[in-house]
Design a protein around this motif. Structure first.
Motif, mmCIF file in Angstrom:
data_model
loop_
_atom_site.group_PDB
_atom_site.id
_atom_site.type_symbol
_atom_site.label_atom_id
_atom_site.label_comp_id
_atom_site.label_asym_id
_atom_site.label_seq_id
_atom_site.Cartn_x
_atom_site.Cartn_y
_atom_site.Cartn_z
ATOM 1 N N ASP A 1 2.457 -1.696 -8.063
ATOM 2 C CA ASP A 1 1.531 -2.187 -7.037
ATOM 3 C C ASP A 1 2.185 -3.268 -6.178
ATOM 4 N N HIS A 2 3.138 -3.988 -6.748
ATOM 5 C CA HIS A 2 3.823 -5.033 -5.988
ATOM 6 C C HIS A 2 4.537 -4.435 -4.768
ATOM 7 N N GLU A 3 5.155 -3.267 -4.937
ATOM 8 C CA GLU A 3 5.860 -2.628 -3.818
ATOM 9 C C GLU A 3 4.887 -2.293 -2.692
ATOM 10 N N ILE A 4 3.720 -1.775 -3.051
ATOM 11 C CA ILE A 4 2.728 -1.432 -2.034
ATOM 12 C C ILE A 4 2.251 -2.684 -1.301
ATOM 13 N N ASN A 5 2.010 -3.738 -2.050
ATOM 14 C CA ASN A 5 1.564 -4.985 -1.416
ATOM 15 C C ASN A 5 2.617 -5.517 -0.456
ATOM 16 N N GLN A 6 3.892 -5.408 -0.832
ATOM 17 C CA GLN A 6 4.954 -5.896 0.052
ATOM 18 C C GLN A 6 5.069 -5.031 1.299
ATOM 19 N N LEU A 7 4.945 -3.719 1.131
ATOM 20 C CA LEU A 7 4.947 -2.835 2.298
ATOM 21 C C LEU A 7 3.820 -3.204 3.251
ATOM 22 N N THR B 1 -3.959 1.640 -9.212
ATOM 23 C CA THR B 1 -3.665 0.684 -10.280
ATOM 24 C C THR B 1 -4.797 0.650 -11.302
ATOM 25 N N ASN B 2 -6.028 0.757 -10.819
ATOM 26 C CA ASN B 2 -7.165 0.815 -11.744
ATOM 27 C C ASN B 2 -7.022 1.979 -12.723
ATOM 28 N N LEU B 3 -6.530 3.122 -12.241
ATOM 29 C CA LEU B 3 -6.347 4.272 -13.129
ATOM 30 C C LEU B 3 -5.360 3.941 -14.237
#
Length: 224
Positions: free
Chosen positions: A50-56, A99-101
């Motif tokens: 999820d960190h990668e998605i947040n940075q994107l 991420t919840n999944l």
């Protein structure tokens, strides 16, 4: 920021948004796979990714701000940048739902209610997000309406699934210990949250379609 590079920057923004959607969709697929297989390693891949998605998201947000502030786009270009900004927000939220999944996989105790096909619901949501991003990539206004119609069918599917859980829970005749009942209720709660989250993925797909329709035709018909 030279003006002669302006169109290149718009093209790069589109490509970067599409790349972000690919990353998000891969996380969603992995989350569903982890849940289906109860695979904790896959679950952690989704959670930690999820960190990668947040940075994107943050990088693309800054790109949109730079284009708006430094290039001052107008008309169709302005709608494109504004729509892209809103779309990456929906993509980031889909990433959160994936991420919840992963979290639900780590919490899962047992398989309950096999009549509820979570994977089929998940497949529908993936198809909707893919279709929405294709519409964005191709500036396809007609496809946007089809996605909104697909969401109506998804909502009905999720409602039937939730009703199935409630009905089968009421009809259970098993005599169980208090501990078993508590474990069952946790799994029921997790299953209902999973259905709800997948329904929300569909809502975000409609949001993407709505922003695309506005981008292409200056039409706010699907915005809500």
């Amino acid at each position: 920021m030279p003006r002669e590079g302006y169109q290149d920057q718009l093209d790069e923004l589109r490509e970067d948004v599409l790349y972000m959607s690919e990353v998000v969709l891969e996380r969603l697929r992995t989350g569903l796979d982890a849940l289906d297989r109860k695979d904790e390693d896959l679950a952690w891949d989704v959670i930690e990714g999820d960190h990668e998605i947040n940075q994107l998201y943050l990088d693309l947000e800054q790109d949109c701000i730079d284009l708006l502030a430094l290039q001052q786009p107008v008309a169709g270009d302005l709608r494109f940048v504004a729509a892209s900004f809103k779309i990456i927000t929906d993509l980031e939220r889909i990433g959160d739902l994936a991420t919840n999944l992963g979290d639900y996989t780590l919490e899962a105790q047992q398989s309950v209610f096999p009549d509820v096909d979570v994977q089929a619901i998940g497949s529908e949501t993936i198809d909707m997000v893919e279709a929405a991003m294709d519409a964005y990539a191709e500036a396809d206004a007609e496809a946007c309406y089809a996605i909104a119609e697909a969401d109506d069918a998804l909502d009905e599917q999720c409602e039937r699934a939730s009703e199935t859980v409630a009905r089968e829970l009421i009809e259970r005749e098993d005599t169980e210990s208090e501990e078993e009942v508590e474990r069952l209720m946790r799994d029921v709660h997790r299953l209902l949250l999973t259905i709800r989250d997948l329904e929300r993925v569909g809502d975000h797909a409609v949001n993407i379609a709505a922003r695309t329709l506005y981008m292409v035709e200056n039409d706010d018909d699907l915005l809500y």
